[in-house]
Write a protein that holds these residues in place. Structure first.
Motif, PDB file in Angstrom:
ATOM      1  N   TYR A   1      12.577  21.399 -30.806  1.00 54.65           N
ATOM      2  CA  TYR A   1      11.218  21.391 -30.291  1.00 54.65           C
ATOM      3  C   TYR A   1      10.893  20.075 -29.591  1.00 54.65           C
ATOM      4  O   TYR A   1      10.127  20.070 -28.618  1.00 54.65           O
ATOM      5  CB  TYR A   1      10.213  21.675 -31.418  1.00 54.65           C
ATOM      6  CG  TYR A   1      10.136  23.142 -31.755  1.00 54.65           C
ATOM      7  CD1 TYR A   1       9.248  23.975 -31.098  1.00 54.65           C
ATOM      8  CD2 TYR A   1      10.972  23.714 -32.717  1.00 54.65           C
ATOM      9  CE1 TYR A   1       9.183  25.336 -31.379  1.00 54.65           C
ATOM     10  CE2 TYR A   1      10.914  25.068 -33.012  1.00 54.65           C
ATOM     11  CZ  TYR A   1      10.016  25.873 -32.341  1.00 54.65           C
ATOM     12  OH  TYR A   1       9.966  27.219 -32.633  1.00 54.65           O
ATOM     13  N   ARG A   2      11.436  18.972 -30.060  1.00 57.32           N
ATOM     14  CA  ARG A   2      11.121  17.692 -29.417  1.00 57.32           C
ATOM     15  C   ARG A   2      11.582  17.681 -27.965  1.00 57.32           C
ATOM     16  O   ARG A   2      11.006  16.989 -27.129  1.00 57.32           O
ATOM     17  CB  ARG A   2      11.717  16.519 -30.195  1.00 57.32           C
ATOM     18  CG  ARG A   2      13.223  16.370 -30.074  1.00 57.32           C
ATOM     19  CD  ARG A   2      13.715  15.034 -30.619  1.00 57.32           C
ATOM     20  NE  ARG A   2      13.249  14.788 -31.967  1.00 57.32           N
ATOM     21  CZ  ARG A   2      12.589  13.665 -32.312  1.00 57.32           C
ATOM     22  NH1 ARG A   2      12.331  12.735 -31.430  1.00 57.32           N
ATOM     23  NH2 ARG A   2      12.209  13.499 -33.547  1.00 57.32           N
ATOM     24  N   GLU A   6       7.210  21.324 -25.887  1.00 56.16           N
ATOM     25  CA  GLU A   6       5.905  21.005 -25.292  1.00 56.16           C
ATOM     26  C   GLU A   6       5.556  21.826 -24.046  1.00 56.16           C
ATOM     27  O   GLU A   6       4.405  22.266 -23.923  1.00 56.16           O
ATOM     28  CB  GLU A   6       5.787  19.511 -24.980  1.00 56.16           C
ATOM     29  CG  GLU A   6       4.389  19.158 -24.525  1.00 56.16           C
ATOM     30  CD  GLU A   6       4.165  17.681 -24.264  1.00 56.16           C
ATOM     31  OE1 GLU A   6       3.114  17.375 -23.662  1.00 56.16           O
ATOM     32  OE2 GLU A   6       5.010  16.845 -24.632  1.00 56.16           O
ATOM     33  N   PRO A   7       6.489  22.060 -23.111  1.00 55.61           N
ATOM     34  CA  PRO A   7       6.112  22.852 -21.932  1.00 55.61           C
ATOM     35  C   PRO A   7       5.555  24.238 -22.287  1.00 55.61           C
ATOM     36  O   PRO A   7       4.694  24.769 -21.579  1.00 55.61           O
ATOM     37  CB  PRO A   7       7.429  22.977 -21.150  1.00 55.61           C
ATOM     38  CG  PRO A   7       8.236  21.810 -21.584  1.00 55.61           C
ATOM     39  CD  PRO A   7       7.878  21.575 -23.012  1.00 55.61           C
ATOM     40  N   VAL A  13      -1.730  26.842 -23.561  1.00 52.27           N
ATOM     41  CA  VAL A  13      -3.098  26.305 -23.584  1.00 52.27           C
ATOM     42  C   VAL A  13      -3.750  26.436 -22.207  1.00 52.27           C
ATOM     43  O   VAL A  13      -4.890  26.890 -22.082  1.00 52.27           O
ATOM     44  CB  VAL A  13      -3.101  24.842 -24.081  1.00 52.27           C
ATOM     45  CG1 VAL A  13      -4.485  24.211 -23.929  1.00 52.27           C
ATOM     46  CG2 VAL A  13      -2.667  24.778 -25.550  1.00 52.27           C
ATOM     47  N   GLU A  14      -3.019  26.060 -21.170  1.00 51.72           N
ATOM     48  CA  GLU A  14      -3.580  26.104 -19.809  1.00 51.72           C
ATOM     49  C   GLU A  14      -3.922  27.528 -19.369  1.00 51.72           C
ATOM     50  O   GLU A  14      -4.854  27.741 -18.602  1.00 51.72           O
ATOM     51  CB  GLU A  14      -2.611  25.466 -18.813  1.00 51.72           C
ATOM     52  CG  GLU A  14      -2.593  23.940 -18.916  1.00 51.72           C
ATOM     53  CD  GLU A  14      -1.572  23.291 -17.996  1.00 51.72           C
ATOM     54  OE1 GLU A  14      -0.809  24.025 -17.324  1.00 51.72           O
ATOM     55  OE2 GLU A  14      -1.532  22.047 -17.960  1.00 51.72           O
ATOM     56  N   ASN A  15      -3.157  28.510 -19.876  1.00 56.30           N
ATOM     57  CA  ASN A  15      -3.350  29.894 -19.434  1.00 56.30           C
ATOM     58  C   ASN A  15      -4.075  30.778 -20.455  1.00 56.30           C
ATOM     59  O   ASN A  15      -4.137  31.992 -20.303  1.00 56.30           O
ATOM     60  CB  ASN A  15      -1.998  30.503 -19.055  1.00 56.30           C
ATOM     61  CG  ASN A  15      -1.419  29.843 -17.812  1.00 56.30           C
ATOM     62  OD1 ASN A  15      -1.840  30.120 -16.703  1.00 56.30           O
ATOM     63  ND2 ASN A  15      -0.472  28.929 -17.998  1.00 56.30           N
ATOM     64  N   LYS A  35      -2.182  15.808 -28.589  1.00 60.29           N
ATOM     65  CA  LYS A  35      -2.282  16.075 -27.144  1.00 60.29           C
ATOM     66  C   LYS A  35      -3.129  17.295 -26.791  1.00 60.29           C
ATOM     67  O   LYS A  35      -3.764  17.329 -25.736  1.00 60.29           O
ATOM     68  CB  LYS A  35      -0.877  16.277 -26.560  1.00 60.29           C
ATOM     69  CG  LYS A  35      -0.099  14.991 -26.372  1.00 60.29           C
ATOM     70  CD  LYS A  35       1.181  15.281 -25.605  1.00 60.29           C
ATOM     71  CE  LYS A  35       1.960  14.011 -25.329  1.00 60.29           C
ATOM     72  NZ  LYS A  35       3.176  14.286 -24.557  1.00 60.29           N
ATOM     73  N   TYR A  36      -3.105  18.332 -27.619  1.00 60.93           N
ATOM     74  CA  TYR A  36      -3.657  19.622 -27.181  1.00 60.93           C
ATOM     75  C   TYR A  36      -4.781  20.191 -28.045  1.00 60.93           C
ATOM     76  O   TYR A  36      -5.317  21.244 -27.713  1.00 60.93           O
ATOM     77  CB  TYR A  36      -2.525  20.656 -27.061  1.00 60.93           C
ATOM     78  CG  TYR A  36      -1.531  20.287 -25.994  1.00 60.93           C
ATOM     79  CD1 TYR A  36      -1.824  20.482 -24.640  1.00 60.93           C
ATOM     80  CD2 TYR A  36      -0.308  19.708 -26.333  1.00 60.93           C
ATOM     81  CE1 TYR A  36      -0.925  20.114 -23.652  1.00 60.93           C
ATOM     82  CE2 TYR A  36       0.602  19.334 -25.341  1.00 60.93           C
ATOM     83  CZ  TYR A  36       0.283  19.541 -24.011  1.00 60.93           C
ATOM     84  OH  TYR A  36       1.163  19.160 -23.027  1.00 60.93           O
TER      85      TYR A  36
END
Length: 328
Positions: A1-2, A6-7, A13-15, A35-36
């Motif tokens: 995951y590191r 993240e992408p 989140v963006e969509n 971050k989110y």
């Protein structure tokens, strides 16, 4: 995951899509919160990490123990036991790589937590005693180790949320794993010392990730477990909880009530994890009225504490049960 997680979180989140994962890397899980969390809340989506073997049994197991205690639960210790058949355990080297890079980069996790600035949650009742890194358990008649996975981090985040947002009594938590007799201890100490020495250096990390089978005495491999190994493997997580009966003041007395509960299921990595992941996804979709009021980045317990997730898991072979009822 590191490296790859993240992408996916960012795109979700963006969509406006909710997201779950089966991550066991505290640095990634807490980094995504930093971050989110606000962006997810704005979009009304839920980002819920560690919905697999790390750490649904531990996080939901603590909540189950709390709900089954008649009184106020203030401290829990969990003990993970994994039993395998004659062919032993098998784990894919992806999990091994997570451990290598996570332990090598521990300093970054401390910095990340400072950035987040978690508010301290109060210790209610008697303080849970910290055990040594390795100790003998008379209950299991085996040696035990502090559990090095994400469970401690995940449960702590859940308890922080439940206390700060829902004003619930926070539960102290310690996570351990049983390892067997003296022979297992000696083997593990040797391998552990070698691992900790090599993980500090770039060339050592390259060796560890290139030859996982050699450095883990055959447990981790690039092939992963065979079907037979999976069929013969199971896990049990036992919870020992203590607290206070109704009317007893936790600040001025010793704990006067105890409980023992258990979560058990099939092979943890490749059988129990997809069960937990799918049932978490179904809870996210079908129990939406019971989720936190606003979106954000959550641990499983924070997101699912009021849902039917435990009922769903019970019907699918990950069983929650009370072993000994509270006794004052």
């Amino acid at each position: 995951y590191r490296f790859f997680g993240e992408p996916v979180v960012k795109a979700c989140v963006e969509n406006g899509a909710s997201f779950i994962d089966i991550c066991g890397e505290p640095q990634f899980l807490e980094g995504m919160y930093l971050k989110y969390n606000e962006k997810a809340a704005e979009k009304g989506v839920y980002v819920i990490g560690s919905c697999g073997f790390d750490s649904i049994p531990a996080d939901m197991g603590v909540l189950y123990t709390r709900d089954k205690l008649k009184g106020t639960l203030t401290a829990v210790e969990s003990f993970l036991s994994v039993k395998s058949g004659p062919e032993g355990l098998g784990v894919h080297d992806g999990t091994w790589k997570s451990a290598v890079y996570g332990i090598a980069d521990e300093a970054s996790l401390k910095k990340l937590r400072k950035q987040i600035g978690y508010a301290a949650i109060p210790v209610v009742g008697a303080k849970l005693k910290k055990r040594g890194f390795m100790f003998y358990s008379p209950e299991f008649k085996e040696y035990c180790l502090r559990f090095m996975g994400a469970d401690g981090s995940v449960v702590k985040r859940t308890q922080h949320y439940l206390h700060t947002e829902l004003q619930q009594t926070p539960v102290q938590y310690g996570a351990y794993v049983t390892i067997g007799g003296l022979g297992s201890v000696i083997k593990l100490m040797f391998l552990g010392m070698l691992f900790l020495l090599l993980v500090k250096f770039n060339f050592g990390r390259k060796l560890l990730t290139k030859y996982p089978e050699f450095f883990s005495a055959g447990r981790f491999s690039k092939k992963g477990p065979t079907q037979k190994q999976m069929d013969e493997t199971s896990f049990t997580m036992t919870f020992f909880g203590e607290g206070y009966s109704d009317g007893q003041d936790p600040q001025n007395a010793k704990p006067n009530v105890k409980i023992c509960t258990e979560v058990k299921g099939p092979e943890p990595g490749y059988v129990a994890t997809p069960i937990a992941m799918v049932q978490a996804a179904l809870s996210l979709l079908e129990d939406s009225a019971s989720l936190p009021k606003q979106g954000g980045v959550y641990s499983p317990g924070a997101a699912f504490s009021k849902t039917k997730l435990i009922d769903r898991l019970n019907k699918r072979g990950i069983e929650f049960s009370v072993i000994s009822k509270p006794e004052v």
